[in-house]
Design an enzyme around this catalytic site. Structure first.
Site, PDB file in Angstrom:
ATOM      1  N   CYS A  62      41.990  53.169  41.947  1.00 17.51           N
ATOM      2  CA  CYS A  62      41.320  52.506  40.800  1.00 17.51           C
ATOM      3  C   CYS A  62      40.539  51.464  41.131  1.00 17.51           C
ATOM      4  CB  CYS A  62      42.437  51.913  39.991  1.00 17.51           C
ATOM      5  SG  CYS A  62      41.899  50.878  38.646  1.00 17.51           S
ATOM      6  N   TYR A  73      54.328  26.001  27.568  1.00 14.77           N
ATOM      7  CA  TYR A  73      54.016  27.391  28.129  1.00 14.77           C
ATOM      8  C   TYR A  73      53.572  27.117  29.353  1.00 14.77           C
ATOM      9  CZ  TYR A  73      54.346  28.285  22.878  1.00 14.77           C
ATOM     10  OH  TYR A  73      54.638  28.262  21.776  1.00 14.77           O
ATOM     11  N   CYS A 125      33.635  54.906  37.567  1.00 15.08           N
ATOM     12  CA  CYS A 125      34.974  55.015  37.724  1.00 15.08           C
ATOM     13  C   CYS A 125      35.157  56.634  37.628  1.00 15.08           C
ATOM     14  CB  CYS A 125      35.756  54.389  36.956  1.00 15.08           C
ATOM     15  SG  CYS A 125      37.706  54.887  36.892  1.00 15.08           S
ATOM     16  N   CYS A 164      44.672  33.712  24.685  1.00 20.12           N
ATOM     17  CA  CYS A 164      44.070  35.168  24.973  1.00 20.12           C
ATOM     18  C   CYS A 164      44.047  36.126  23.734  1.00 20.12           C
ATOM     19  CB  CYS A 164      45.072  36.086  25.908  1.00 20.12           C
ATOM     20  SG  CYS A 164      47.068  36.035  25.237  1.00 20.12           S
ATOM     21  N   GLU A 199      58.731  25.419  30.181  1.00 19.92           N
ATOM     22  CA  GLU A 199      58.440  27.064  30.374  1.00 19.92           C
ATOM     23  C   GLU A 199      59.811  27.659  30.134  1.00 19.92           C
ATOM     24  OE1 GLU A 199      57.697  30.747  30.580  1.00 19.92           O
ATOM     25  OE2 GLU A 199      55.991  29.250  30.639  1.00 19.92           O
ATOM     26  N   GLN A 243      48.232  35.036  35.832  1.00 24.02           N
ATOM     27  CA  GLN A 243      47.075  35.640  35.388  1.00 24.02           C
ATOM     28  C   GLN A 243      46.566  36.851  36.434  1.00 24.02           C
ATOM     29  OE1 GLN A 243      45.729  35.411  32.316  1.00 24.02           O
ATOM     30  NE2 GLN A 243      46.073  33.410  31.395  1.00 24.02           N
TER      31      GLN A 243
END
Length: 379
Positions: free
Chosen positions: A87, A240, A3, A338, A261, A211
């Site tokens: 990027c 969720y 990068c 997560c 949700e 995601q």
């Protein structure tokens, strides 16, 4: 992954990019094992690796610079824009779109927001792409002052970005580190981006969460579906549930599935997908969705499921929901997390539900972030 932005010290978002990827994955695996194993020592499946570049399906770009010469990327410590339109985390369709959108912003002469001076209009650009290269484009403005400029030039926008299915403007009037506001103004006929995942056409609205790594998300959904099918429960709650990914993947002819949700937009998208799949909303084989706080679900849905899927934000489960699961008759729980620290805390709150199988899924290469899924069984 190479990068140039990192090498020139322009962007350090990929905090562990200098660590070989195999070592990154091993470190994450050890981290989550250390946190989870003390609660039951589950069998760990092979970690799911990501490709190292071109994996992100969403670009959230800060817009800075001057009229006619915008930067799309991040801000430096002085509040000046650093352009990151190339990027390497973005796949080629997103990169092409970002370049085209920079040209659109310059030609239409939209006024970038100046954080230091608290002046200007265009704050952020959010671009989401699906595996087929179709796009959702959102302009985040401080006010509606330049809304007409965007609306009056949608023909030019579609010429520059022909694969854009969803176009919208979000209004975020406050001067704080919040990317988007509550008001969304749709500029296109189509209001949902179709996101094909494992043969299911999920629908994503502008303010719905999805995601950021589609390939790894596919494997997460398959893993959870495999666990659920092995248990073969007659009833499942997906708490969720977002746009319904888990719930729709575990649907079966003799199974009743309910998803909850708090985001009404996400629930509307989930219902749209269920209808398109021809799934009933009651009785055997049904999948239904409810706009509700996950912690309130036990009081708002009748009965108790044989299996529950929970996929909370980083803060983990509410203590009240942990208490309900611990004291309920739910036989199995699938926990997708997560944040293994809050996952371990919640496992400590539910000692009757023991982890029996687990898997790390690397959604976020070159960072310390990850997803981990754990199958819990009572007893």
């Amino acid at each position: 992954m190479e990068c140039g932005y990192y090498d020139r010290d322009l962007c350090r978002s990929c905090t562990v990019i200098e660590v070989p990827y195999a070592r990154q994955l091993a470190r994450k695996q050890q981290l989550v094992r250390d946190l989870v194993d003390s609660h039951g020592e589950p069998r760990w499946l092979e970690p799911v690796a990501s490709v190292e570049a071109g994996f992100r399906n969403k670009a959230k770009m800060v817009v800075a610079g001057k009229v006619g010469a915008p930067t799309l990327g991040i801000l430096d410590r002085g509040g000046r824009g650093i352009d990151l339109r190339d990027c390497p985390l973005y796949p080629e369709p997103l990169t092409r779109a970002i370049h085209a959108l920079a040209e659109f912003i310059a030609r239409v002469r939209l006024l970038p927001y100046d954080v230091a001076k608290r002046r200007g209009e265009l704050k952020h650009l959010i671009v989401t792409g699906n595996p087929d290269g179709r796009l959702m484009i959102r302009f985040v403005l401080r006010s509606t002052g330049q809304l007409a400029k965007i609306r009056d030039n949608t023909d030019l926008l579609r010429e520059l970005v022909p694969h854009a299915d969803v176009l919208s403007v979000n209004i975020q009037p406050e001067h704080k580190a919040v990317i988007e506001g509550a008001e969304e103004i749709l500029l296109s006929r189509q209001g949902e981006l179709i996101m094909p995942v494992n043969g299911i056409d999920l629908r994503v609205r502008p303010r719905s969460f999805f995601q950021t790594n589609t390939r790894v998300t596919e494997q997460l959904y398959r893993q959870v579906a495999d666990w659920v099918d092995a248990v073969d429960p007659a009833s499942v709650w997906d708490l969720y549930c977002g746009v319904g990914g888990f719930a729709l993947h575990v649907a079966a002819p003799t199974r009743e599935v309910a998803g909850t949700e708090i985001s009404a937009e996400a629930v509307a998208s989930a219902r749209d997908t269920a209808r398109a799949m021809g799934l009933p909303d009651e009785g055997p084989g049904s999948v239904r969705f409810l706009a509700d706080d996950a912690a309130a679900t036990p009081a708002d849905l009748p009965g108790t499921p044989e299996l529950a899927i929970v996929n909370p934000p980083r803060r983990g489960l509410e203590a009240s929901l942990c208490a309900w699961l611990e004291n309920s008759s739910v036989d199995h729980v699938v926990y997708s997390s997560c944040n293994a620290t809050t996952l371990a805390r919640d496992l400590g709150r539910m000692p009757s539900l023991r982890p029996v199988e687990a898997r790390l899924l690397d959604m976020f290469p070159h960072t310390g972030h990850y997803e981990v899924a754990v199958l819990l069984r009572r007893g």
